[in-house]
Design an enzyme around this catalytic site. Sequence first.
Site, PDB file in Angstrom:
ATOM      1  N   ASP A   7      -2.359  -2.355  -5.336  1.00 35.14           N
ATOM      2  CA  ASP A   7      -3.119  -1.404  -4.581  1.00 35.14           C
ATOM      3  C   ASP A   7      -2.949  -2.029  -3.055  1.00 35.14           C
ATOM      4  O   ASP A   7      -2.513  -3.132  -2.680  1.00 35.14           O
ATOM      5  CB  ASP A   7      -4.417  -1.542  -5.094  1.00 35.14           C
ATOM      6  CG  ASP A   7      -5.252  -0.663  -4.069  1.00 35.14           C
ATOM      7  OD1 ASP A   7      -4.886   0.678  -3.644  1.00 35.14           O
ATOM      8  OD2 ASP A   7      -6.543  -1.055  -3.703  1.00 35.14           O
ATOM      9  N   ASP A   9      -5.160  -0.472  -0.011  1.00 37.64           N
ATOM     10  CA  ASP A   9      -6.357  -0.924   0.610  1.00 37.64           C
ATOM     11  C   ASP A   9      -7.222  -1.630  -0.163  1.00 37.64           C
ATOM     12  O   ASP A   9      -7.720  -1.313  -1.298  1.00 37.64           O
ATOM     13  CB  ASP A   9      -6.999   0.671   0.874  1.00 37.64           C
ATOM     14  CG  ASP A   9      -6.409   1.705   1.800  1.00 37.64           C
ATOM     15  OD1 ASP A   9      -5.491   1.065   2.539  1.00 37.64           O
ATOM     16  OD2 ASP A   9      -6.450   2.688   1.615  1.00 37.64           O
TER      17      ASP A   9
END
Length: 216
Positions: A7, A9
């Site tokens: 991922d 963020d």
Amino acid sequence: MKAFIFDLDGVITDSAEYHYLAWRALGEELSIPFDREFNETLKGVSRTESLERILRLGGREKDFSTEEKERLATKKNEHYVSLIKNITPDDVLPGIEAFLSELKQAGYKIGMASASKNALMVTRQLGLLDAFDHIVDAATVAQSKPHPEVFLKAAEALGVEPKACIGVEDAVAGVEAIHAAGMFAVGIGDPAVLTEANIVFTDTTGLTLDNVLTHI
Ligand code: B16
Ligand code: MG
């Protein structure tokens, strides 16, 4: 295991903080104040769905037309984009560059599965575009996390079966997406929040190949 899919963020960089600041400012404008605890429920969730959740929190889900909601989401994004312009390679979270090099040397494929339409811009500013074999961002997927699509697309592009992939996420919706894709889930954050992850590191400094592989 043949690939790691990250991922963006909250894992590679703390742009999760900028999302929080931008949504919070919009929330205040709409008289819907919220705290970091509520913000956890927005992490990894698409822009449109995040706005819906904020409006529901304030009991204002019926107050805006579709066009008005689009305007509100655009306003938040403009604020967010102005905040992320300040991102530099110094904003890569601690331990991430070393971990990415370790993975590359050990021959793992490295992918990114982000729910953000700004993922490429953020990755470029971090100076990490070349560190990833493939990046899937929200602009190219139909279904947002917790749907597995973004992780499955990344695995396919890397040419690795989902069960040979390890997903790394800071969000509850992201961990759900990793599991729904049939992958092993590494959580970054509070173990009391990321209860469904297979292992949780409280921050990115815990990420080493040994630390992950001993749990599989
Ligand atoms: P944008 P990730 C997600 O990115 C964020 O966690 C989430 O808070 C944000 O709303 C979403 O991207 C959409 O971002 O508005 O830039 O398209 O954690 O999946 O990398
Ligand atoms: Mg995240």
